[in-house]
Design a protein around this motif. Structure first.
Motif, PDB file in Angstrom:
ATOM      1  N   ASP B 148     -21.402 -86.659 -45.901  1.00  0.00           N
ATOM      2  CA  ASP B 148     -20.380 -85.615 -45.750  1.00  0.00           C
ATOM      3  C   ASP B 148     -18.992 -86.199 -45.991  1.00  0.00           C
ATOM      4  N   GLN B 151     -18.546 -87.159 -49.750  1.00  0.00           N
ATOM      5  CA  GLN B 151     -18.460 -86.014 -50.663  1.00  0.00           C
ATOM      6  C   GLN B 151     -17.469 -84.960 -50.178  1.00  0.00           C
ATOM      7  N   LYS B 152     -16.819 -85.251 -49.038  1.00  0.00           N
ATOM      8  CA  LYS B 152     -15.874 -84.284 -48.457  1.00  0.00           C
ATOM      9  C   LYS B 152     -16.513 -82.909 -48.341  1.00  0.00           C
ATOM     10  N   ASN B 153     -17.750 -82.916 -47.816  1.00  0.00           N
ATOM     11  CA  ASN B 153     -18.507 -81.665 -47.695  1.00  0.00           C
ATOM     12  C   ASN B 153     -17.823 -80.692 -46.752  1.00  0.00           C
ATOM     13  N   LYS B 154     -17.960 -79.433 -47.076  1.00  0.00           N
ATOM     14  CA  LYS B 154     -17.444 -78.406 -46.182  1.00  0.00           C
ATOM     15  C   LYS B 154     -18.553 -77.996 -45.221  1.00  0.00           C
ATOM     16  N   VAL B 155     -18.766 -78.879 -44.250  1.00  0.00           N
ATOM     17  CA  VAL B 155     -19.798 -78.622 -43.240  1.00  0.00           C
ATOM     18  C   VAL B 155     -19.172 -78.759 -41.856  1.00  0.00           C
ATOM     19  N   TYR B 176     -23.232 -69.658 -43.081  1.00  0.00           N
ATOM     20  CA  TYR B 176     -21.887 -69.986 -43.543  1.00  0.00           C
ATOM     21  C   TYR B 176     -20.878 -69.179 -42.745  1.00  0.00           C
ATOM     22  N   TYR B 184     -17.573 -72.657 -44.760  1.00  0.00           N
ATOM     23  CA  TYR B 184     -18.223 -73.895 -44.308  1.00  0.00           C
ATOM     24  C   TYR B 184     -19.652 -73.580 -43.922  1.00  0.00           C
ATOM     25  N   LYS B 185     -20.506 -74.600 -44.111  1.00  0.00           N
ATOM     26  CA  LYS B 185     -21.893 -74.426 -43.711  1.00  0.00           C
ATOM     27  C   LYS B 185     -22.092 -75.080 -42.331  1.00  0.00           C
ATOM     28  N   THR B 208     -12.791 -84.250 -45.324  1.00  0.00           N
ATOM     29  CA  THR B 208     -12.646 -82.853 -45.717  1.00  0.00           C
ATOM     30  C   THR B 208     -11.342 -82.275 -45.164  1.00  0.00           C
TER      31      THR B 208
END
Ligand SMILES: Nc1ncnc2c1ncn2[C@@H]1O[C@H](COP(=O)(O)OP(=O)(O)O)[C@@H](O)[C@H]1O
Ligand SMILES: [Mg+2]
Lengths: 235, 409
Positions: B148, B151-155, B176, B184-185, B208
């Protein structure tokens, strides 16, 4: 049975000492019934306590049953007391929280007799002093005469050689006095040596021999009528 | 040797002298009871303090910044201090062997919307290690991970109460939600023993947050879990050193607590340790006082009771009792009373403590109890005291000439 030679005893009082017994010689044979007479403070109790191994003498020899008594520790004295001597005190000295029969049984406990036999024997002796029905009573439920009879039963229970009685009737009225003296006479008739302190002439008259003590010295030592009668019998 | 007859004599003597037995028994029971309660309560205090610090990891350090209060190197006071990624990296590089876990924390306040429901929540943007530092419990899914971050995940990982607000009993994992219009997930749901406030938080990857909200490398706090192998003293020293180094890097006066401060659990632990030690000594003092009072109590009663029985001993001796039999009678009696009474005091004390349980928590006493070793030790002390208290005067009484004892009254 009891042989005393040149016996002295003093009590320390502060820095001084009070010379109570001043060279006594006395021989009491087995089976005798002897009384000691004397005014208060003449040293009667002191003598009896020494004879009873409750106290120690200073000078002189004391033989109990032929054994020279010297340098006794408490343990040996306890054994000798238990084996040879039975005590009767003026103030009874019963243990207040024990019943009559338990009081009588106590010397047997120290002799190592088992509980059942102890209580059985104790009861026999209580019956002998006619207190069977009072066996389970505590001392404070008994009259003075009854207490003294319990004490006598207690003195007898180990079948000692000598009964030592320090003014056994001193706290009793005249009728109970007679019954206690009758008891002691009976015991003596069975062959036990009895040694009684008293300051009552009538009590002394009932014994066989009267030793008179004054200021720590024996001033006379005579047989009574009954003593003379007995002496004649044996001759 | 067990001599039934001897014990019968003793039981009779106790039974016929109940007041005496009760008095000495009461003294012993009371001393042991007090002792047990006292130790229990101090234990409860200790339990409370230990428990009070369990929310966060007990090896954690917390770096926070605010405004300077002292001018330094030509810089004005009142300057706002900002931590950045470089500071966290610096700690990792310079002190890697002293650090077990490390995480940044950046706070955001956002409006979270799911279908028709929405509310404001505080976000903590963190590193994966944060879960160990905050003792976060993962109920469903997972926590933020390294992927995360990369990858700068939006979680996000939401607190149990956030889930309850937005989803009720329905499934939240994989759904989401919108945070200020960015989707975001939800990859995890957590709970926290720190209480409801903690469970209204939401975690997201620090990278993120830095990218989407400000596009900088700012962080608000740094959380460090120091290596648990460090001694408390070394951990305290580590915290102080870090504080100095960071102040230097940020051009802060070395003594400026307001500008940058590290809250170090090692120091709190040290204080708790000192408090515990102090309590321990107080207990030793008061506990031994109680015991000594008990001992003096028994001794007095024994001396008194033996004096009272001197005549009885004289009678027994006239009837043929050896001194040893008198001593053993008294000592066994004393022993019997003290051990039974001691045991009663002990049982009563532990019972009372167990009844208290957590009922005194508002007085900083939690789950008071005593270790059986201490109490058994105390009971034995009293029993031995009872033995001596019986033995010494009994020996003296047994040596008294019977004629003297008989005259006593
Ligand atoms: N333990 C003692 N200490 C000091 N004096 C004693 C002690 N026992 C007895 N006496 C004294 O010795 C004397 C003789 O006492 P005691 O033998 O009891 O006389 P009795 O029995 O003939 O009345 C008395 O003057 C008494 O006060
Ligand atoms: Mg006399």
């Amino acid at each position: 049975m009891i042989r005393i030679e040149g016996l002295h005893k003093s009590y320390p009082i502060g820095k001084d000492s009070l010379h109570v017994l001043k060279g006594l010689d006395l021989h009491i044979k087995e089976g005798e019934f002897v009384s000691i007479m004397g005014s208060s403070g003449s040293g009667k109790s002191t003598l009896l306590n020494i004879v009873g191994l409750l106290d120690e003498h200073d000078v002189g020899n004391y033989y109990l049953n032929g054994q020279l008594i010297e340098k006794l520790n408490e343990k040996k004295a306890a054994v000798l007391r238990n084996k040879f001597l039975g005590f009767v005190f003026q103030s009874f000295n019963l243990i207040s929280y024990k019943t009559a029969v338990e009081n009588v049984a106590l010397p047997l406990y120290y002799k190592g007799v088992g509980r059942k036999e102890r209580l059985k024997t104790a009861l026999e002796y209580l019956e002998k002093v006619e207190l069977g029905p009072w066996a389970e009573h505590l001392p404070n439920e008994l009259s003075g005469g009854q207490k003294q009879r319990v004490a006598i039963a207690r003195a007898l229970v180990t079948v000692p050689k000598v009964i030592l009685a320090d003014e056994p009737t001193g706290a009793l009225d005249s009728t109970t006095t007679d019954s206690v003296m009758d008891l002691l006479k009976g015991i003596n008739d069975e062959g036990m040596t009895v040694f009684v302190i008293t300051h009552e002439e009538e009590v002394a008259e009932q014994t066989d021999r009267i030793v008179r003590l004054k200021d720590g010295v024996i001033i006379s030592d005579e047989l009574t009528e009954s003593g003379k009668a007995k002496a004649k019998q044996y001759v | 040797m067990f001599d039934l007859d001897a014990w019968r004599e003793i039981f009779q003597s106790i039974n016929k002298n109940k007041l005496r037995a009760m008095l000495s028994g009461f003294t012993v029971a009371f001393a042991i009871l007090l002792f047990t309660l006292l130790f229990g309560i101090v234990n409860g205090l200790q339990n409370f303090f230990t428990q009070a610090f369990v929310d966060d990891a007990d090896n954690s350090m917390f770096v926070r910044t605010w405004k300077t209060t002292k001018p330094y190197k030509g810089l004005q006071s009142g300057r706002r201090i900002q931590l950045k990624n470089e500071h966290l990296d610096y700690i990792l590089e310079e002190h890697s062997e002293k650090v077990q876990h490390i995480s940044a924390r950046k706070y955001l306040n956002v409006r979270i919307t799911y279908k028709t429901k929405q509310d404001n929540y505080s976000i903590r943007a963190v590193h994966p290690d944060h879960r160990y530092l905050e003792k976060t419990i993962i109920d469903e899914g997972r926590f933020i991970n390294q992927l995360d971050l990369n990858q700068k995940n939006k979680v996000i990982v939401i607190g149990r109460l956030v889930k309850k607000d937005l989803f009720g009993e329905r499934l939240a994992l994989g759904k989401y939600v919108n945070l200020n219009d960015i989707s975001y997930k939800i990859v995890g749901v957590f709970s926290d023993e720190g209480g409801d406030r903690e469970e209204r938080n939401v975690y997201m990857p620090i990278t993120t947050a830095q990218m989407l909200y400000g596009n900088n490398d700012y962080i608000d706090n740094i959380l460090i879990g120091y290596n648990p192998r460090l001694t408390i003293d070394r951990a305290v020293a580590f915290g102080n050193r870090l504080e100095r180094e960071l102040r230097q890097k940020l051009n802060i006066h070395p003594d400026d607590q307001s500008a940058l401060f590290i809250r170090n659990m090692a120091e709190a632990n040290k204080n708790v340790g000192q408090l515990t030690t102090a309590l321990f000594f107080i207990v030793i003092l008061v506990g031994s006082g109680t015991l000594i009072a008990g001992i003096i109590g028994i001794s007095n009663i024994m001396i008194f009771s033996i004096k009272e029985r001197t005549k009885e001993f004289g009678i027994r001796k006239a009837l043929g009792a050896k001194p040893g039999s008198i001593i053993s009678m008294v000592v066994k009696e004393s022993l019997l009373i003290t051990s039974i009474a001691g045991y009663l005091g002990l049982v009563l004390g532990t019972f009372i403590l167990s009844q208290i349980g957590d009922g005194l928590e508002e007085y900083f006493i939690y789950n008071p109890s005593v270790s059986s070793g201490i109490v058994i030790g105390a009971t034995f002390t009293l029993i031995i005291a009872g033995l001596l208290a019986g033995y010494l005067p009994a020996k003296k009484a047994a040596q008294i000439k019977p004629i003297v004892a008989l005259r006593a009254d």
